[in-house]
Design a protein around this motif. Structure first.
Motif, PDB file in Angstrom:
ATOM      1  N   THR A 238     -28.346  14.915  26.199  1.00 19.92           N
ATOM      2  CA  THR A 238     -27.942  15.048  24.805  1.00 19.92           C
ATOM      3  C   THR A 238     -26.988  16.231  24.628  1.00 19.92           C
ATOM      4  N   ASN A 239     -25.893  15.988  23.922  1.00 20.45           N
ATOM      5  CA  ASN A 239     -24.967  17.074  23.581  1.00 20.45           C
ATOM      6  C   ASN A 239     -25.417  17.667  22.243  1.00 20.45           C
ATOM      7  N   PHE A 240     -26.280  18.674  22.314  1.00 21.56           N
ATOM      8  CA  PHE A 240     -26.853  19.239  21.095  1.00 21.56           C
ATOM      9  C   PHE A 240     -25.804  19.955  20.244  1.00 21.56           C
ATOM     10  N   LYS A 241     -24.702  20.371  20.836  1.00 17.27           N
ATOM     11  CA  LYS A 241     -23.660  21.087  20.082  1.00 17.27           C
ATOM     12  C   LYS A 241     -23.052  20.215  18.988  1.00 17.27           C
ATOM     13  N   ILE A 242     -22.988  18.910  19.247  1.00 11.22           N
ATOM     14  CA  ILE A 242     -22.341  18.028  18.271  1.00 11.22           C
ATOM     15  C   ILE A 242     -23.310  17.021  17.668  1.00 11.22           C
ATOM     16  N   LEU A 243     -24.596  17.195  17.895  1.00  7.21           N
ATOM     17  CA  LEU A 243     -25.588  16.242  17.390  1.00  7.21           C
ATOM     18  C   LEU A 243     -25.518  16.130  15.865  1.00  7.21           C
ATOM     19  N   LYS A 244     -25.460  17.270  15.171  1.00  6.91           N
ATOM     20  CA  LYS A 244     -25.400  17.248  13.709  1.00  6.91           C
ATOM     21  C   LYS A 244     -24.082  16.679  13.217  1.00  6.91           C
ATOM     22  N   ASP A 245     -23.001  16.996  13.925  1.00  8.76           N
ATOM     23  CA  ASP A 245     -21.678  16.488  13.507  1.00  8.76           C
ATOM     24  C   ASP A 245     -21.652  14.965  13.547  1.00  8.76           C
ATOM     25  N   VAL A 246     -22.155  14.388  14.637  1.00 14.77           N
ATOM     26  CA  VAL A 246     -22.143  12.931  14.776  1.00 14.77           C
ATOM     27  C   VAL A 246     -23.087  12.285  13.766  1.00 14.77           C
ATOM     28  N   SER A 247     -24.213  12.939  13.472  1.00 15.26           N
ATOM     29  CA  SER A 247     -25.168  12.376  12.511  1.00 15.26           C
ATOM     30  C   SER A 247     -24.535  12.234  11.118  1.00 15.26           C
ATOM     31  N   GLN A 248     -23.550  13.103  10.817  1.00 17.62           N
ATOM     32  CA  GLN A 248     -22.885  13.032   9.515  1.00 17.62           C
ATOM     33  C   GLN A 248     -21.968  11.823   9.385  1.00 17.62           C
ATOM     34  N   TRP A 249     -21.651  11.181  10.510  1.00 14.34           N
ATOM     35  CA  TRP A 249     -20.847   9.965  10.447  1.00 14.34           C
ATOM     36  C   TRP A 249     -21.555   8.896   9.625  1.00 14.34           C
ATOM     37  N   PHE A 250     -22.903   8.952   9.619  1.00 12.54           N
ATOM     38  CA  PHE A 250     -23.693   7.889   9.007  1.00 12.54           C
ATOM     39  C   PHE A 250     -24.397   8.373   7.739  1.00 12.54           C
TER      40      PHE A 250
END
Length: 250
Positions: A238-250
């Motif tokens: 898991t790339n935790f650095k961008i986990l929140k960023d990608v979650s905002q896509w949805f």
């Protein structure tokens, strides 16, 4: 300690022999390794046919040994689930004939065997040795593995930890010590060379040279400076650095 040894160079490889010869002085050793070389097979496992396991005796070694006609990950899985009764304190994969620095860990059967152990909550090490012009020094490498093993035991290595270790091919008095560091960046200028053509089939062989990309505090850099590099790995990609960023896509 009770140790499971495996590799991707095959059960008759010199690296695993010298490793077992050194570690059997102080530990109980069980060897489960591929029957032939399985380099660069990654974390593949065999699903489409049964595995063939053969008990074997390796001259000069007192440990039990088994060959498996599968991948390094197969070897660890069948060893844990079928061949070995009781607790395994650590899995050591190697000593690999050649390095596993940077992105090489993604292709390496040596590293994948160690990662497979961590999935079973068994700490592990993947050991790789630099080879140059056919020159190998597994005797020296095995001694350093013994030192690292003692450090891991003294510091209660966690059951899901994988240590990726690369040992340079230089004189012992030139090795600067152990350096714990991150995985570096590597790139191969790969090309596919046509080797044969007949009917509607063409054969290609991959060729390429390694290109290091400078990255501070990385294994590729410290290794070239004369250190034995040690990198803690984990199978969670898991790339935790961008986990929140990608979650905002949805």
């Amino acid at each position: 300690m009770r140790l499971l040894l495996t590799n991707d160079d095959g059960i008759n490889a010199r690296g695993i022999y010298y490793l077992a010869k050194e570690l059997q002085k102080y530990h109980e050793i069980i060897i489960v390794a591929p029957d032939n070389e399985r380099s660069a097979c990654g974390h593949s496992i065999t699903l489409t046919r049964p595995l063939i396991v053969r008990g074997t005796k390796l001259k000069g070694l007192k440990s039990k040994a088994f060959s498996v006609d599968g991948t390094p990950a197969d070897c660890v899985k069948v060893a844990i689930n079928k061949l070995i009764d009781g607790k395994i304190d650590m899995v050591i994969s190697g000593i690999n004939k050649g390095l596993n620095l940077g992105a090489d860990i993604l292709y390496s059967g040596t590293v994948s065997a160690a990662i497979e152990a961590s999935i079973y909550k068994i700490p592990s090490m993947a050991i790789s040795m630099e080879i140059e012009k056919g020159i190998e020094n597994y005797d020296m490498a095995s001694i350093y593995v013994g030192q690292l093993l003692r450090k891991a035991k003294e510091n209660n290595i966690k059951n899901d930890m994988v240590l990726n270790v690369n040992i340079p091919l230089i004189k012992e008095n030139e090795i600067k010590g152990f350096k714990v560091c991150k995985i570096g960046s590597t790139w191969y200028n790969n090309s596919y060379i046509e080797t044969d053509r007949k009917n509607n089939e063409t054969q290609y062989e991959i060729k390429g040279a390694l290109k290091d990309i400078y990255e501070e505090d990385s294994d590729t850099i410290y290794f070239r400076e004369g250190y034995i590099t040690v990198t803690p790995l984990h199978y969670d990609l898991t790339n935790f650095k961008i986990l929140k960023d990608v979650s905002q896509w949805f």
